[in-house]
Write a protein that holds these residues in place. Structure first.
Motif, PDB file in Angstrom:
ATOM      1  N   THR A  30      25.942  60.338 -46.444  1.00 11.36           N
ATOM      2  CA  THR A  30      27.185  60.839 -47.029  1.00 11.36           C
ATOM      3  C   THR A  30      26.885  61.504 -48.367  1.00 11.36           C
ATOM      4  O   THR A  30      25.926  61.144 -49.051  1.00 11.36           O
ATOM      5  CB  THR A  30      28.231  59.726 -47.255  1.00 11.36           C
ATOM      6  N   ALA A  31      27.729  62.457 -48.706  1.00 15.53           N
ATOM      7  CA  ALA A  31      27.668  63.091 -50.022  1.00 15.53           C
ATOM      8  C   ALA A  31      29.090  63.164 -50.551  1.00 15.53           C
ATOM      9  O   ALA A  31      29.994  63.622 -49.861  1.00 15.53           O
ATOM     10  CB  ALA A  31      27.059  64.484 -49.928  1.00 15.53           C
ATOM     11  N   GLU A  32      29.292  62.659 -51.751  1.00 15.34           N
ATOM     12  CA  GLU A  32      30.588  62.688 -52.432  1.00 15.34           C
ATOM     13  C   GLU A  32      30.461  63.625 -53.626  1.00 15.34           C
ATOM     14  O   GLU A  32      29.595  63.428 -54.482  1.00 15.34           O
ATOM     15  CB  GLU A  32      30.951  61.300 -52.963  1.00 15.34           C
ATOM     16  N   LEU A  33      31.323  64.628 -53.688  1.00 15.50           N
ATOM     17  CA  LEU A  33      31.364  65.552 -54.806  1.00 15.50           C
ATOM     18  C   LEU A  33      32.714  65.392 -55.480  1.00 15.50           C
ATOM     19  O   LEU A  33      33.741  65.416 -54.801  1.00 15.50           O
ATOM     20  CB  LEU A  33      31.213  66.996 -54.341  1.00 15.50           C
ATOM     21  N   SER A  34      32.709  65.220 -56.779  1.00 14.69           N
ATOM     22  CA  SER A  34      33.954  65.014 -57.501  1.00 14.69           C
ATOM     23  C   SER A  34      33.960  65.869 -58.766  1.00 14.69           C
ATOM     24  O   SER A  34      33.068  65.753 -59.614  1.00 14.69           O
ATOM     25  CB  SER A  34      34.100  63.531 -57.865  1.00 14.69           C
ATOM     26  N   PHE A  35      34.976  66.733 -58.866  1.00 18.69           N
ATOM     27  CA  PHE A  35      35.124  67.579 -60.045  1.00 18.69           C
ATOM     28  C   PHE A  35      35.754  66.775 -61.165  1.00 18.69           C
ATOM     29  O   PHE A  35      36.812  66.185 -61.010  1.00 18.69           O
ATOM     30  CB  PHE A  35      35.985  68.801 -59.713  1.00 18.69           C
ATOM     31  N   ASN A  36      35.089  66.734 -62.309  1.00 15.69           N
ATOM     32  CA  ASN A  36      35.588  66.044 -63.483  1.00 15.69           C
ATOM     33  C   ASN A  36      36.043  67.114 -64.476  1.00 15.69           C
ATOM     34  O   ASN A  36      35.238  67.692 -65.209  1.00 15.69           O
ATOM     35  CB  ASN A  36      34.487  65.163 -64.087  1.00 15.69           C
ATOM     36  N   ALA A  37      37.349  67.417 -64.458  1.00 15.94           N
ATOM     37  CA  ALA A  37      37.903  68.493 -65.290  1.00 15.94           C
ATOM     38  C   ALA A  37      37.726  68.198 -66.777  1.00 15.94           C
ATOM     39  O   ALA A  37      37.431  69.101 -67.563  1.00 15.94           O
ATOM     40  CB  ALA A  37      39.381  68.706 -64.960  1.00 15.94           C
ATOM     41  N   LYS A  38      37.889  66.949 -67.166  1.00 15.72           N
ATOM     42  CA  LYS A  38      37.777  66.573 -68.575  1.00 15.72           C
ATOM     43  C   LYS A  38      36.369  66.830 -69.103  1.00 15.72           C
ATOM     44  O   LYS A  38      36.192  67.360 -70.196  1.00 15.72           O
ATOM     45  CB  LYS A  38      38.146  65.092 -68.750  1.00 15.72           C
ATOM     46  N   GLU A  39      35.370  66.464 -68.327  1.00 16.91           N
ATOM     47  CA  GLU A  39      33.970  66.640 -68.731  1.00 16.91           C
ATOM     48  C   GLU A  39      33.408  68.000 -68.322  1.00 16.91           C
ATOM     49  O   GLU A  39      32.253  68.313 -68.650  1.00 16.91           O
ATOM     50  CB  GLU A  39      33.100  65.530 -68.130  1.00 16.91           C
ATOM     51  N   SER A  45      27.268  62.066 -55.583  1.00 14.67           N
ATOM     52  CA  SER A  45      26.531  60.884 -55.148  1.00 14.67           C
ATOM     53  C   SER A  45      26.247  61.010 -53.662  1.00 14.67           C
ATOM     54  O   SER A  45      27.090  61.461 -52.890  1.00 14.67           O
ATOM     55  CB  SER A  45      27.306  59.593 -55.455  1.00 14.67           C
ATOM     56  N   CYS A  46      25.038  60.635 -53.291  1.00 13.26           N
ATOM     57  CA  CYS A  46      24.618  60.651 -51.889  1.00 13.26           C
ATOM     58  C   CYS A  46      24.243  59.232 -51.493  1.00 13.26           C
ATOM     59  O   CYS A  46      23.704  58.470 -52.299  1.00 13.26           O
ATOM     60  CB  CYS A  46      23.411  61.561 -51.698  1.00 13.26           C
ATOM     61  N   ARG A  47      24.528  58.906 -50.247  1.00 16.94           N
ATOM     62  CA  ARG A  47      24.205  57.581 -49.713  1.00 16.94           C
ATOM     63  C   ARG A  47      23.409  57.789 -48.432  1.00 16.94           C
ATOM     64  O   ARG A  47      23.880  58.443 -47.505  1.00 16.94           O
ATOM     65  CB  ARG A  47      25.480  56.803 -49.460  1.00 16.94           C
ATOM     66  N   ILE A  48      22.198  57.212 -48.412  1.00 21.13           N
ATOM     67  CA  ILE A  48      21.272  57.398 -47.298  1.00 21.13           C
ATOM     68  C   ILE A  48      20.691  56.030 -46.935  1.00 21.13           C
ATOM     69  O   ILE A  48      20.348  55.249 -47.833  1.00 21.13           O
ATOM     70  CB  ILE A  48      20.121  58.345 -47.699  1.00 21.13           C
ATOM     71  N   PHE A  49      20.554  55.755 -45.635  1.00 21.62           N
ATOM     72  CA  PHE A  49      19.897  54.515 -45.237  1.00 21.62           C
ATOM     73  C   PHE A  49      18.499  54.489 -45.843  1.00 21.62           C
ATOM     74  O   PHE A  49      17.727  55.449 -45.709  1.00 21.62           O
ATOM     75  CB  PHE A  49      19.793  54.397 -43.716  1.00 21.62           C
ATOM     76  N   THR A  50      18.149  53.407 -46.517  1.00 17.73           N
ATOM     77  CA  THR A  50      16.892  53.313 -47.248  1.00 17.73           C
ATOM     78  C   THR A  50      15.680  53.458 -46.333  1.00 17.73           C
ATOM     79  O   THR A  50      14.726  54.159 -46.688  1.00 17.73           O
ATOM     80  CB  THR A  50      16.827  51.987 -48.036  1.00 17.73           C
ATOM     81  N   ASP A  51      15.696  52.837 -45.157  1.00 19.94           N
ATOM     82  CA  ASP A  51      14.526  52.938 -44.280  1.00 19.94           C
ATOM     83  C   ASP A  51      14.277  54.379 -43.851  1.00 19.94           C
ATOM     84  O   ASP A  51      13.142  54.857 -43.845  1.00 19.94           O
ATOM     85  CB  ASP A  51      14.631  52.001 -43.079  1.00 19.94           C
ATOM     86  N   ASP A  52      15.333  55.118 -43.533  1.00 18.71           N
ATOM     87  CA  ASP A  52      15.190  56.526 -43.171  1.00 18.71           C
ATOM     88  C   ASP A  52      14.708  57.343 -44.360  1.00 18.71           C
ATOM     89  O   ASP A  52      13.832  58.206 -44.227  1.00 18.71           O
ATOM     90  CB  ASP A  52      16.527  57.101 -42.683  1.00 18.71           C
ATOM     91  N   PHE A  53      15.280  57.083 -45.512  1.00 20.33           N
ATOM     92  CA  PHE A  53      14.932  57.834 -46.714  1.00 20.33           C
ATOM     93  C   PHE A  53      13.469  57.607 -47.094  1.00 20.33           C
ATOM     94  O   PHE A  53      12.734  58.558 -47.396  1.00 20.33           O
ATOM     95  CB  PHE A  53      15.880  57.444 -47.853  1.00 20.33           C
ATOM     96  N   GLU A  54      13.019  56.356 -47.053  1.00 18.33           N
ATOM     97  CA  GLU A  54      11.616  56.073 -47.352  1.00 18.33           C
ATOM     98  C   GLU A  54      10.692  56.752 -46.340  1.00 18.33           C
ATOM     99  O   GLU A  54       9.628  57.260 -46.707  1.00 18.33           O
ATOM    100  CB  GLU A  54      11.369  54.565 -47.366  1.00 18.33           C
ATOM    101  N   GLU A 109      21.289  48.004 -47.543  1.00 15.89           N
ATOM    102  CA  GLU A 109      20.366  48.812 -46.738  1.00 15.89           C
ATOM    103  C   GLU A 109      20.463  50.299 -47.034  1.00 15.89           C
ATOM    104  O   GLU A 109      19.891  51.115 -46.320  1.00 15.89           O
ATOM    105  CB  GLU A 109      20.614  48.576 -45.240  1.00 15.89           C
ATOM    106  N   ALA A 110      21.175  50.667 -48.080  1.00 16.50           N
ATOM    107  CA  ALA A 110      21.348  52.081 -48.405  1.00 16.50           C
ATOM    108  C   ALA A 110      20.823  52.369 -49.809  1.00 16.50           C
ATOM    109  O   ALA A 110      20.738  51.488 -50.658  1.00 16.50           O
ATOM    110  CB  ALA A 110      22.815  52.472 -48.315  1.00 16.50           C
ATOM    111  N   THR A 111      20.498  53.641 -50.011  1.00 18.38           N
ATOM    112  CA  THR A 111      20.109  54.124 -51.332  1.00 18.38           C
ATOM    113  C   THR A 111      21.187  55.086 -51.802  1.00 18.38           C
ATOM    114  O   THR A 111      21.574  55.995 -51.066  1.00 18.38           O
ATOM    115  CB  THR A 111      18.753  54.860 -51.266  1.00 18.38           C
TER     116      THR A 111
END
Length: 168
Positions: A30-39, A45-54, A109-111
Motif C-alpha cells: 500500500t501507498a498512502e499520500l497525504s497533502f499537508n496544506a499547512k506544511e 507512507s508505504c507498507r510492504i510485507f517484510t519478507d517480500d521486501f527483504e 510482518e510489515a515494513t
C-alpha cells in the motif's frame, strides 16, 4: 465509496493470514499520500510485507538483508531509500516531486517506509507510478490512497499496470 469495497475483504484476509502465522498468499503493498496544506508538503507512507521486501532488496543489491536487526539499520536505510526512490514516482499538478526519505520501521510482518516532498503548495491532480515488488512478483497488487483535505481517492494497481491518476 464503492471503489473501497474491494479493500475491506482483502485487508481482512491478509490480516487473518498474518495473525494466524500463515505465509501470506497475496502479494500486496500500500501507498498512502497525504497533502499537508499547512506544511506545504506531501507525506507518503508505504507498507510492504517484510519478507517480500527483504527478498527483493537482497536480490537487487546482492547483500545480506535484515530490516529488523539494529546493527544493520544504517546499511538498510541506504538500500530501502534507493529502492523506494526508484520504484515510486509521484507527479503533483503535472510536475514530478522530489521525494525525501524519512525512514522505515517494522510493524509486525510489515515494513512501513516514510517519505516526504516539500514545497507542494497545492494538489489538484496526482499521478503515482508504483513498481514496488514488480521485479519479484507478476501478480503484485498496489493499493494507493491519496488524501487532499477531507477528500480521499483510492484505487488498486494490478501488475503489469503501474500508474494511478486522480483529480481533486
Amino acid at each position: 465509496m464503492q471503489k473501497l469495497k474491494f479493500l475491506l475483504p482483502l485487508l481482512c484476509f491478509v490480516y487473518l493470514s498474518l495473525s494466524a502465522g500463515v505465509r501470506h498468499p497475496l502479494h500486496v503493498s500500500t501507498a498512502e499520500l497525504s497533502f499537508n496544506a499547512k506544511e506545504k508538503s506531501l507525506e507518503v507512507s508505504c507498507r510492504i510485507f517484510t519478507d517480500d521486501f527483504e527478498s527483493i532488496l537482497a536480490k537487487l543489491y546482492k547483500q545480506k538483508t535484515d530490516l529488523s536487526k539494529p546493527s544493520m539499520k544504517t546499511a538498510m536505510d541506504e538500500v530501502v531509500k534507493k529502492y523506494l526512490i526508484s520504484h515510486l514516482q509521484i507527479k503533483v499538478n503535472g510536475k514530478p516531486v522530489l521525494l525525501q526519505y524519512v525512514g522505515f520501521e517494522i510493524d509486525h510482518e510489515a515494513t512501513n517506509i516514510y517519505l516526504e516532498a516539500s514545497k507542494v503548495t497545492s494538489m489538484k491532480n496526482v499521478e503515482v507510478t508504483n513498481t514496488i515488488l514488480y521485479d519479484l512478483f507478476d501478480d503484485q497488487m498496489s493499493i494507493i490512497h491519496v488524501t487532499n483535505g477531507k477528500t480521499r481517492n483510492s484505487n488498486k494497481i494490478l501488475f503489469p499496470d503501474k500508474t494511478f491518476t486522480t483529480n481533486f
